[in-house]
Design an enzyme around this catalytic site. Structure first.
Site, PDB file in Angstrom:
ATOM      1  N   CYS A  14     -10.102  -0.551  38.469  1.00  0.00           N
ATOM      2  CA  CYS A  14     -10.317   0.471  39.493  1.00  0.00           C
ATOM      3  C   CYS A  14      -9.130   1.434  39.551  1.00  0.00           C
ATOM      4  CB  CYS A  14     -10.520  -0.199  40.848  1.00  0.00           C
ATOM      5  SG  CYS A  14     -10.560   0.947  42.238  1.00  0.00           S
ATOM      6  N   GLN A  31      -8.330  12.847  58.919  1.00  0.00           N
ATOM      7  CA  GLN A  31      -7.346  11.934  58.347  1.00  0.00           C
ATOM      8  C   GLN A  31      -7.948  10.539  58.190  1.00  0.00           C
ATOM      9  OE1 GLN A  31      -4.257  12.362  57.174  1.00  0.00           O
ATOM     10  NE2 GLN A  31      -4.197  14.565  57.607  1.00  0.00           N
ATOM     11  N   TYR A  87      -6.464  26.699  58.370  1.00  0.00           N
ATOM     12  CA  TYR A  87      -7.209  25.581  57.791  1.00  0.00           C
ATOM     13  C   TYR A  87      -7.429  24.552  58.905  1.00  0.00           C
ATOM     14  CZ  TYR A  87      -4.956  27.746  53.695  1.00  0.00           C
ATOM     15  OH  TYR A  87      -4.466  28.637  52.774  1.00  0.00           O
ATOM     16  N   CYS A 144      -0.525  17.340  51.747  1.00  0.00           N
ATOM     17  CA  CYS A 144      -0.772  16.052  51.089  1.00  0.00           C
ATOM     18  C   CYS A 144      -0.426  16.110  49.609  1.00  0.00           C
ATOM     19  CB  CYS A 144      -2.228  15.626  51.279  1.00  0.00           C
ATOM     20  SG  CYS A 144      -3.428  16.830  50.647  1.00  0.00           S
TER      21      CYS A 144
END
Length: 445
Positions: free
Chosen positions: A81, A255, A284, A402
């Site tokens: 994964c 979030q 944003y 981020c």
């Protein structure tokens, strides 16, 4: 290196790199190694060759770092994964690696030397179930489906690793039992839970949503089939921050760590120090998280203008903040709306005007936005948006990011326009992964 050389290399692993890798060298060529840690000696299988560098997975650890731990998830590891990058590192080591990445990106892309500490984002103490540290935090999980079987994609691949449990998924997502069901006709299933209200939602993807066979899940959920018609109402989950409920429709942005929204809202207020009567700009703005907390702080004599391009998010934001007359939500691409935006003051109330005709104007003198917060996607704001912000920003700017690379690039643009990095905080909102949330506060230089 030639095609005749072996696929497995013995490497001395160097510093961490942005993207969940460490850097090694083989015969003068850079090798980006996953599943390794700085200072280790490993045997790594080459997974990709380019003209300038190699990619490889550490398949045998010859000399281990003291920070190495046994990955808690049985699906983590080379060729498995791709959802987690650092399960083989202790949590303190993960945060140190992320701090090193942020520091390197700031120095290389913006010429800023700064010591960074990555702070833990606390798990809400009032949660019914508190999972082990670093696990059980992801409230929104996008699963892939192959021939009805659910899994997660392997790293840099369309191949799927079938799983029956995701250890970083929030317990509320796991309660649905998505991974343990079959989903014929679907190409993807997203499980969404609100950590604050317990609302649950499942969003489906597939070529023909009418042919997706939905299994009976272990708990009741709201269901979204495929892409909705424009303007149509969607099932939603409710999130709570600072005593206010925020409706988030469908797969809208929020979030994913259950403590991150409140933590970031408080951090932005601390950074901007808004005052009663201020004009604030939220770029944003999504469903209105920062606009809502700013509006409460600046009071009825101030004004908050939120700008968002996604139509559903705009509808949610206007609904969420409908009781706040000092908030205006503008729809459109940030770079277009902010370039037209002006601020006016009439008597004791403030209004906005822009050339697109979506705002209101009091007919008085133009002034700056006292404080600005922006939370762009991973691609960052870019030079044009930065130039528009610096034209109208007054006292402080808070940049939530981020992606350390695009943040550092944009901080360089702000510096060119006379703005200086005052403080930078980094938050471990995505344990076990390479991702890190940053908050940069800028002031006029």
């Amino acid at each position: 290196m030639t095609e005749l050389e072996p696929d497995v290399l013995e490497l001395e692993v160097g510093n961490v790199a942005n993207g969940g890798f460490c850097v090694a060298r083989h015969e003068g060529r850079v090798v980006f190694v996953r599943h390794a840690l700085p200072g280790e000696r490993v045997r790594a299988r080459v997974t990709d060759r380019t003209k300038n560098f190699l990619r490889a997975d550490a398949v045998e650890i010859i000399e281990a770092s003291p920070d190495r731990v046994q990955p808690p998830c049985p699906f983590a590891g080379p060729g498995r994964c791709g959802g987690c990058d650092w399960q083989h590192a202790s949590l303190p080591a993960q945060r140190a690696l992320k701090a090193a990445v942020v520091e390197e990106q700031l120095q290389r892309l913006a010429g800023i030397t700064r010591t960074v500490t990555v702070e833990e984002v606390p798990y809400p103490v009032d949660s019914e179930v508190v999972p082990p540290p670093g696990l059980g935090w992801r409230t929104r999980v996008q699963f892939s489906v192959d021939s009805g079987t659910v899994g997660l994609r392997k790293h840099r691949s369309h191949d799927i690793e079938p799983i029956d449990e995701c250890l970083i998924a929030h317990p509320g997502v796991e309660l649905m039992g998505i991974e343990r069901k079959r989903w014929p006709g679907a190409s993807g299933v997203e499980g969404i839970v609100s950590a604050t209200t317990g609302d649950r939602l499942v969003a489906l993807r597939g070529r023909d949503r009418r042919k997706i066979k939905v299994p009976r899940l272990d708990v009741p959920v709201r269901l979204v089939r495929g892409k909705p018609e424009p303007g149509s109402a969607l099932p939603y989950v409710r999130e709570e921050v600072s005593g206010r409920l925020f409706q988030v429709s469908g797969s809208g942005f929020w979030q994913v760590h259950p403590g991150a929204a409140q933590f970031l809202a408080d951090a932005v207020l601390d950074a901007l120090e808004p005052k009663p009567g201020d004009i604030a700009l939220d770029l944003y703005c999504g469903v209105g998280l920062f606009a809502g907390v700013l509006a409460d702080r600046i009071g009825p004599d101030g004004l908050v203008v939120g700008i968002e391009s996604d139509g559903q998010a705009v509808r949610d934001a206007r609904f969420n903040l409908r009781d706040l007359p000092n908030v205006s939500i503008e729809r459109g691409p940030v770079e277009e709306v902010v370039s037209d935006l002006e601020f006016g003051r009439a008597s004791s109330s403030s209004r906005t005007q822009n050339k697109r005709g979506t705002g209101h104007h009091g007919g008085a003198r133009v002034r700056r936005a006292d404080v600005v917060v922006l939370d762009p996607p991973r691609t960052g704001a870019g030079r044009d948006v930065v130039e528009h912000i610096t034209r109208i920003a007054g006292r402080k700017i808070a940049y939530v990011s981020c992606d350390p690379a695009t943040l550092a690039r944009d901080l360089g643009y702000f510096s060119e326009r006379g703005w200086t990095l005052e403080t930078l905080r980094a938050f471990d909102a995505f344990p076990m992964t390479q991702h890190v949330e940053c908050l940069a506060t800028l002031v006029r230089g």
